[in-house]
Design an enzyme around this catalytic site. Structure first.
Site, PDB file in Angstrom:
ATOM      1  N   LYS A  22       0.829  -1.207   0.000  1.00  0.00           N
ATOM      2  CA  LYS A  22       0.000   0.000   0.000  1.00  0.00           C
ATOM      3  C   LYS A  22       0.862   1.255   0.000  1.00  0.00           C
ATOM      4  O   LYS A  22       0.502   2.260  -0.594  1.00  0.00           O
ATOM      5  CB  LYS A  22      -0.940   0.006   1.210  1.00  0.00           C
ATOM      6  CG  LYS A  22      -2.038  -1.018   1.107  1.00  0.00           C
ATOM      7  CD  LYS A  22      -3.083  -0.820   2.193  1.00  0.00           C
ATOM      8  CE  LYS A  22      -4.120  -1.920   2.163  1.00  0.00           C
ATOM      9  NZ  LYS A  22      -4.988  -1.938   3.323  1.00  0.00           N
ATOM     10  N   LYS A  57     -10.753  -4.622  -2.957  1.00  0.00           N
ATOM     11  CA  LYS A  57     -11.656  -3.467  -2.977  1.00  0.00           C
ATOM     12  C   LYS A  57     -10.953  -2.247  -3.545  1.00  0.00           C
ATOM     13  O   LYS A  57     -11.583  -1.347  -4.069  1.00  0.00           O
ATOM     14  CB  LYS A  57     -12.062  -3.092  -1.547  1.00  0.00           C
ATOM     15  CG  LYS A  57     -12.803  -4.133  -0.782  1.00  0.00           C
ATOM     16  CD  LYS A  57     -13.252  -3.514   0.561  1.00  0.00           C
ATOM     17  CE  LYS A  57     -13.405  -4.557   1.644  1.00  0.00           C
ATOM     18  NZ  LYS A  57     -12.334  -4.527   2.637  1.00  0.00           N
ATOM     19  N   LYS A 112      -4.572 -10.552  -6.195  1.00  0.00           N
ATOM     20  CA  LYS A 112      -5.805 -10.917  -5.480  1.00  0.00           C
ATOM     21  C   LYS A 112      -6.935  -9.941  -5.805  1.00  0.00           C
ATOM     22  O   LYS A 112      -6.683  -8.764  -6.111  1.00  0.00           O
ATOM     23  CB  LYS A 112      -5.572 -11.001  -3.969  1.00  0.00           C
ATOM     24  CG  LYS A 112      -5.377  -9.696  -3.288  1.00  0.00           C
ATOM     25  CD  LYS A 112      -5.435  -9.822  -1.774  1.00  0.00           C
ATOM     26  CE  LYS A 112      -5.353  -8.403  -1.235  1.00  0.00           C
ATOM     27  NZ  LYS A 112      -5.465  -8.189   0.135  1.00  0.00           N
TER      28      LYS A 112
HETATM   29  P1  TYM Z   1     -10.265  -6.748   4.433  1.00  0.00           P
HETATM   30  O1  TYM Z   1     -11.350  -5.786   4.720  1.00  0.00           O
HETATM   31  O2  TYM Z   1      -9.249  -6.402   3.404  1.00  0.00           O
HETATM   32  O3  TYM Z   1     -10.854  -8.153   4.056  1.00  0.00           O
HETATM   33  C1  TYM Z   1     -11.848  -8.777   4.847  1.00  0.00           C
HETATM   34  C2  TYM Z   1     -11.715 -10.277   4.797  1.00  0.00           C
HETATM   35  O4  TYM Z   1     -11.796 -10.730   3.440  1.00  0.00           O
HETATM   36  C3  TYM Z   1     -10.647 -11.513   3.128  1.00  0.00           C
HETATM   37  N1  TYM Z   1     -10.272 -11.257   1.734  1.00  0.00           N
HETATM   38  C4  TYM Z   1     -10.098 -12.208   0.821  1.00  0.00           C
HETATM   39  N2  TYM Z   1     -10.215 -13.548   0.897  1.00  0.00           N
HETATM   40  C5  TYM Z   1     -10.008 -14.243  -0.242  1.00  0.00           C
HETATM   41  N3  TYM Z   1      -9.673 -13.671  -1.429  1.00  0.00           N
HETATM   42  C6  TYM Z   1      -9.535 -12.341  -1.538  1.00  0.00           C
HETATM   43  N4  TYM Z   1      -9.242 -11.785  -2.714  1.00  0.00           N
HETATM   44  C7  TYM Z   1      -9.763 -11.531  -0.380  1.00  0.00           C
HETATM   45  N5  TYM Z   1      -9.729 -10.200  -0.150  1.00  0.00           N
HETATM   46  C8  TYM Z   1     -10.050 -10.046   1.162  1.00  0.00           C
HETATM   47  C9  TYM Z   1      -9.569 -11.040   4.095  1.00  0.00           C
HETATM   48  O5  TYM Z   1      -8.564 -12.012   4.277  1.00  0.00           O
HETATM   49  C10 TYM Z   1     -10.373 -10.778   5.343  1.00  0.00           C
HETATM   50  O6  TYM Z   1     -10.582 -11.981   6.071  1.00  0.00           O
HETATM   51  N6  TYM Z   1      -7.141  -6.037   8.217  1.00  0.00           N
HETATM   52  C11 TYM Z   1      -8.374  -6.678   7.854  1.00  0.00           C
HETATM   53  C12 TYM Z   1      -9.569  -6.238   8.681  1.00  0.00           C
HETATM   54  C13 TYM Z   1      -9.367  -6.463  10.142  1.00  0.00           C
HETATM   55  C14 TYM Z   1      -9.424  -7.721  10.817  1.00  0.00           C
HETATM   56  C15 TYM Z   1      -9.172  -7.404  12.177  1.00  0.00           C
HETATM   57  C16 TYM Z   1      -9.661  -9.036  10.401  1.00  0.00           C
HETATM   58  C17 TYM Z   1      -9.100  -5.496  11.053  1.00  0.00           C
HETATM   59  N7  TYM Z   1      -8.970  -6.068  12.290  1.00  0.00           N
HETATM   60  C18 TYM Z   1      -9.155  -8.421  13.131  1.00  0.00           C
HETATM   61  C19 TYM Z   1      -9.635 -10.048  11.371  1.00  0.00           C
HETATM   62  C20 TYM Z   1      -9.382  -9.735  12.715  1.00  0.00           C
HETATM   63  C21 TYM Z   1      -8.694  -6.291   6.414  1.00  0.00           C
HETATM   64  O7  TYM Z   1      -8.282  -5.267   5.936  1.00  0.00           O
HETATM   65  O8  TYM Z   1      -9.529  -7.132   5.784  1.00  0.00           O
END
Ligand code: TYM
Length: 336
Positions: A113, A202, A199
């Site tokens: 990022k 968003k 991957k």
């Molecule tokens: P975020 O918002 O990017 O994604 C949310 C969840 O979706 C999964 N994910 C994917 N899985 C498979 N293929 C993909 N292309 C893909 N893109 C996203 C992510 O692995 C995630 O499970 N940092 C985290 C949010 C967060 C969090 C936490 C998660 C903040 N605190 C505590 C778990 C526990 C994030 O940005 O996810």
């Protein structure tokens, strides 16, 4: 013995897509009967990159509605907004002061990022995984179900907990519990529709790179029609030279509920012209019930507010008790 606990969250930035659904939400739905679930919208994380204040609150509600629409049941799960529970930021500060800087500089997501943002990189983006460690450790979960891309952040979470226990705990009496990551084999890494080596995300500037959970059928059809493929006839999994083929077959496999062997046999002689309409129909059919339920939830005034108010109360009770435990171990005087 009570149920084990799981905790997970999603950032309310941009549109939720099939990666978020298959990597995270769908697994929570399957696990919820067996676990006590804490699921939240990571709105404090959402401002680590430039954001629009006009849409933040609405996006947060939208994600909550999608959790419910996808099948999260309030009998098993607590849904809450991260910023409604101030203990997250307070514990993050305590953790920041015991986390070596170089641990954060090594995080892959930060590096990726940061490159994209050039000179605009905030200290918040660097500290992001420490806030994530606080999100998790506050609830003392047994497991954290996430997609593959979060693995490194979960390792860091365990390292921070272990460091705190080592520095401030006593032998045999850890202050914080070390949680286990829970990453499913299939759907843990859904790839972009325009590049099978990246991957689905968003933050990809092209909407054609992803299927959003609320995309109408015509948009899904258009995106699959336009998605990247290859000139080879006959479709197969696991060919490193054909990342798009593997990704699209995997989407079909997971959303159709068929086994890998069934899909491999069904598609081995197909061309893209035959497979794409099949995949399109499968995606549309899988998302239709979620979209219908979403519209119902959004049409019910005051419902989400009520869900999130109750979620905050339940989450806060647990979070505050863990925070007090950590503050005590660090030597703080606690308010009477
Ligand atoms: P975020 O918002 O990017 O994604 C949310 C969840 O979706 C999964 N994910 C994917 N899985 C498979 N293929 C993909 N292309 C893909 N893109 C996203 C992510 O692995 C995630 O499970 N940092 C985290 C949010 C967060 C969090 C936490 C998660 C903040 N605190 C505590 C778990 C526990 C994030 O940005 O996810």
């Amino acid at each position: 013995m009570g149920k084990q606990r799981i905790l997970s969250g999603i950032q309310p930035t941009g549109e939720l897509h099939l990666g978020n659904y298959l990597g995270a939400i769908r697994n929570w739905v399957e696990l919820q009967r067996d676990y006590d679930c804490f699921l939240f919208m990571a709105d404090l994380h959402a401002i680590t990159v430039p954001h629009d204040p006009k849409t933040l609150a609405a996006s947060t509600y939208k994600v909550a509605a999608l959790y419910l629409a996808a099948g999260i049941d309030l009998e098993h799960a607590t849904i809450f907004v991260q910023s409604h529970v101030p203990a997250h930021t307070e514990l993050a500060w305590l953790f920041l002061c015991i986390t070596p800087l170089n641990w954060l500089e090594d995080m892959i997501q930060f590096k990726e990022k940061a490159v994209k943002q050039g000179e605009n990189v905030s200290a918040g983006l660097l500290s992001y995984p420490v806030l994530q460690a606080a999100d998790i450790l506050l609830y003392e979960p047994d497991k954290v179900p996430v997609g593959e891309d979060q693995k490194q952040h979960l390792e860091l979470t365990r390292d921070i907990a272990a460091r705190l226990n080592y520095q401030f705990g006593s032998e045999g009496h850890p202050i914080l519990k070390l949680p286990e990551p829970m990453i499913r084999a299939e759907g843990a890494r859904v790839m972009s529709l325009t590049d099978g080596t990246k991957k689905m995300s968003k933050s990809d500037p092209s909407d054609l790179s992803r299927i959003n959970l609320l995309d109408p059928p015509e948009t899904i059809q258009h995106k699959i029609k336009r998605c990247k493929t290859d000139p080879i006839r006959g479709l197969q999994f696991d060919d490193p030279e054909r990342p798009e083929c593997h990704n699209l077959l995997t989407l079909y496999l997971v959303l159709s509920g068929k086994t890998k062997a069934e899909v491999a046999a069904e598609c081995q002689d197909m061309g893209w012209g035959q497979f794409k309409p099949l995949l399109t129909e499968t995606i549309i059919a899988a998302l239709a019930p979620i979209q219908k339920k979403y519209a119902e939830i959004m049409g019910e005034p005051g419902y989400l507010e009520q869900v999130l108010k109750q979620g905050k109360e339940r989450a806060e009770a647990i979070a505050n008790s863990t925070l007090m435990k950590v503050k005590k171990a660090l030597g703080y005087s606690l308010p009477l």
